[in-house]
Enzyme design. Structure first.
Site, PDB file in Angstrom:
ATOM      1  N   HIS A  19      -9.771 -16.773  -8.405  1.00  0.00           N
ATOM      2  CA  HIS A  19     -10.212 -16.983  -7.031  1.00  0.00           C
ATOM      3  C   HIS A  19     -10.596 -18.427  -6.733  1.00  0.00           C
ATOM      4  O   HIS A  19     -10.377 -18.900  -5.615  1.00  0.00           O
ATOM      5  CB  HIS A  19     -11.359 -16.021  -6.708  1.00  0.00           C
ATOM      6  N   HIS A  42      -0.792  -7.047  -4.844  1.00  0.00           N
ATOM      7  CA  HIS A  42      -1.629  -5.995  -5.426  1.00  0.00           C
ATOM      8  C   HIS A  42      -3.069  -6.254  -4.983  1.00  0.00           C
ATOM      9  O   HIS A  42      -3.869  -6.823  -5.719  1.00  0.00           O
ATOM     10  CB  HIS A  42      -1.509  -5.979  -6.944  1.00  0.00           C
ATOM     11  N   SER A 108      -9.317 -10.849  -3.448  1.00  0.00           N
ATOM     12  CA  SER A 108      -8.432 -11.837  -2.837  1.00  0.00           C
ATOM     13  C   SER A 108      -8.134 -11.565  -1.366  1.00  0.00           C
ATOM     14  O   SER A 108      -8.013 -12.531  -0.589  1.00  0.00           O
ATOM     15  CB  SER A 108      -7.134 -11.950  -3.648  1.00  0.00           C
ATOM     16  N   GLU A 126      -1.007  -2.444  -1.318  1.00  0.00           N
ATOM     17  CA  GLU A 126      -1.795  -1.704  -2.303  1.00  0.00           C
ATOM     18  C   GLU A 126      -1.291  -0.265  -2.362  1.00  0.00           C
ATOM     19  O   GLU A 126      -1.306   0.440  -1.349  1.00  0.00           O
ATOM     20  CB  GLU A 126      -3.285  -1.725  -1.963  1.00  0.00           C
ATOM     21  N   ASP A 154       4.600  -0.358  -2.659  1.00  0.00           N
ATOM     22  CA  ASP A 154       4.726  -1.097  -3.905  1.00  0.00           C
ATOM     23  C   ASP A 154       4.882  -2.588  -3.587  1.00  0.00           C
ATOM     24  O   ASP A 154       5.860  -2.995  -2.962  1.00  0.00           O
ATOM     25  CB  ASP A 154       5.944  -0.590  -4.680  1.00  0.00           C
ATOM     26  N   GLY A 155       3.926  -3.386  -4.025  1.00  0.00           N
ATOM     27  CA  GLY A 155       3.953  -4.810  -3.717  1.00  0.00           C
ATOM     28  C   GLY A 155       5.122  -5.560  -4.309  1.00  0.00           C
ATOM     29  O   GLY A 155       5.482  -6.642  -3.831  1.00  0.00           O
ATOM     30  N   ASP A 175      -0.681 -10.336  -8.744  1.00  0.00           N
ATOM     31  CA  ASP A 175      -1.611 -10.075  -9.857  1.00  0.00           C
ATOM     32  C   ASP A 175      -1.743  -8.579 -10.099  1.00  0.00           C
ATOM     33  O   ASP A 175      -2.775  -7.976  -9.824  1.00  0.00           O
ATOM     34  CB  ASP A 175      -2.980 -10.730  -9.616  1.00  0.00           C
TER      35      ASP A 175
END
Length: 293
Positions: A19, A42, A108, A126, A154-155, A175
């Site tokens: 971050h 994600h 994030s 997500e 699905d990212g 991530d």
């Protein structure tokens, strides 16, 4: 496949690295007036309680953000000062740098939304059924429907949806939990597809450093893909503990494609401080590699 919950790990040493780097990146990219599209593949739940059952069970935040909260902010490099200041905005009344560990930790999505301007757009993916509901509820509080989109998808499929963006400026954060082996391959494939579709985008990959072949191989694959595309990259790692007795997550890394020219210097000043403050044994260390600058 839905066993991972970031609430157990919020505010740990990996989040501090991820971050603080993400804030520095976004600050730089929002200096230009042209709109920026940001994609979080994600996103998680978006907000986490560090005094809640999940975080208290793991206790990881005490060895991450908790250790920074025990230090005078004036003694920290600018990148960490900026990070603590932003976390503090989610904890009104907290006396930062005076041994006050925050109770709320932004993931994030909320960090990015706080930094973006009216013309920018944020796409949050997500798939976890519980976290996606929590993310939708948390984002709804912002009243930012025009700026933020939450997708229960699905990212890894985000590339074809949003790249290239109309403004030709984008930041993508990937991530995943890496709880299944195929995540490593899918991360590499996502970067390869992204560079083919939109070679000038800024791509950010967080990855764990753990004793398994897939984790060891991923940074090499990312370097190879980026070098083949002829793009600059930056790779920072932070190890807080190591050795056969190290449990949990001992280290993590951030791989950035097309990084801002200011980021390497900021990380060079920040990583030694993170080793000193977050290191848990004498094997604590960092690395900082780059190419194409």
């Amino acid at each position: 496949m839905f066993s991972y919950r970031h609430a157990f790990h919020a505010g740990n040493h990996a989040d501090v690295l991820k971050h603080s780097t993400l804030i520095a990146l976004t600050r730089h990219l929002t200096q230009k007036d042209t709109a920026l599209t940001v994609i979080d593949t994600h996103a998680g739940a978006g907000l986490y309680r560090l005094d809640g059952d999940y975080a208290q069970t793991s206790g990881e935040a005490a060895f991450g953000i908790g250790r920074l909260s025990d230090v005078s902010a004036d003694s920290l490099p600018e990148m960490l000062q900026d990070y603590l200041m932003l976390i503090g905005e989610f904890n009104p009344g907290a006396a930062y740098a005076k041994s006050t560990t925050p109770k709320v930790y932004p993931g994030s999505p909320f960090i990015l939304q706080r930094l973006l301007r009216e013309q920018d757009r944020l796409k949050l993916f997500e798939l976890h059924p519980t976290d996606s509901k929590a993310l939708e509820a948390n984002i709804a509080q912002l009243d930012a429907d025009r700026q933020v989109a939450v997708l229960r998808e699905d990212g890894f499929g985000c590339i074809t949806k949003f790249l290239p963006p109309p403004s030709r400026r984008a930041l993508l954060l990937c991530d995943p939990s890496y709880e299944i082996k195929t995540d490593y391959t899918r991360v590499a494939s996502l970067l390869a597809d992204g560079l083919k579709r939109f070679a000038t985008g800024c791509y950010v990959v967080w990855h764990p450093i753990i004793p398994r072949p897939e984790a060891h191989d991923l940074p090499r694959r990312l370097r190879t893909l980026t070098n083949q595309a002829g793009k600059p990259w930056l790779h920072a790692t932070l190890t807080v503990k190591s050795g056969k007795d190290a449990t949990g997550l001992p280290a993590s890394g951030m791989f950035i494609v097309n990084p801002p020219h200011t980021l390497q210097g900021a990380l060079k000043a920040t990583l030694p401080q993170l080793v000193e403050l977050l290191g848990q044994d004498r094997n604590a260390a960092y690395t900082l590699e780059s190419a194409g600058h």
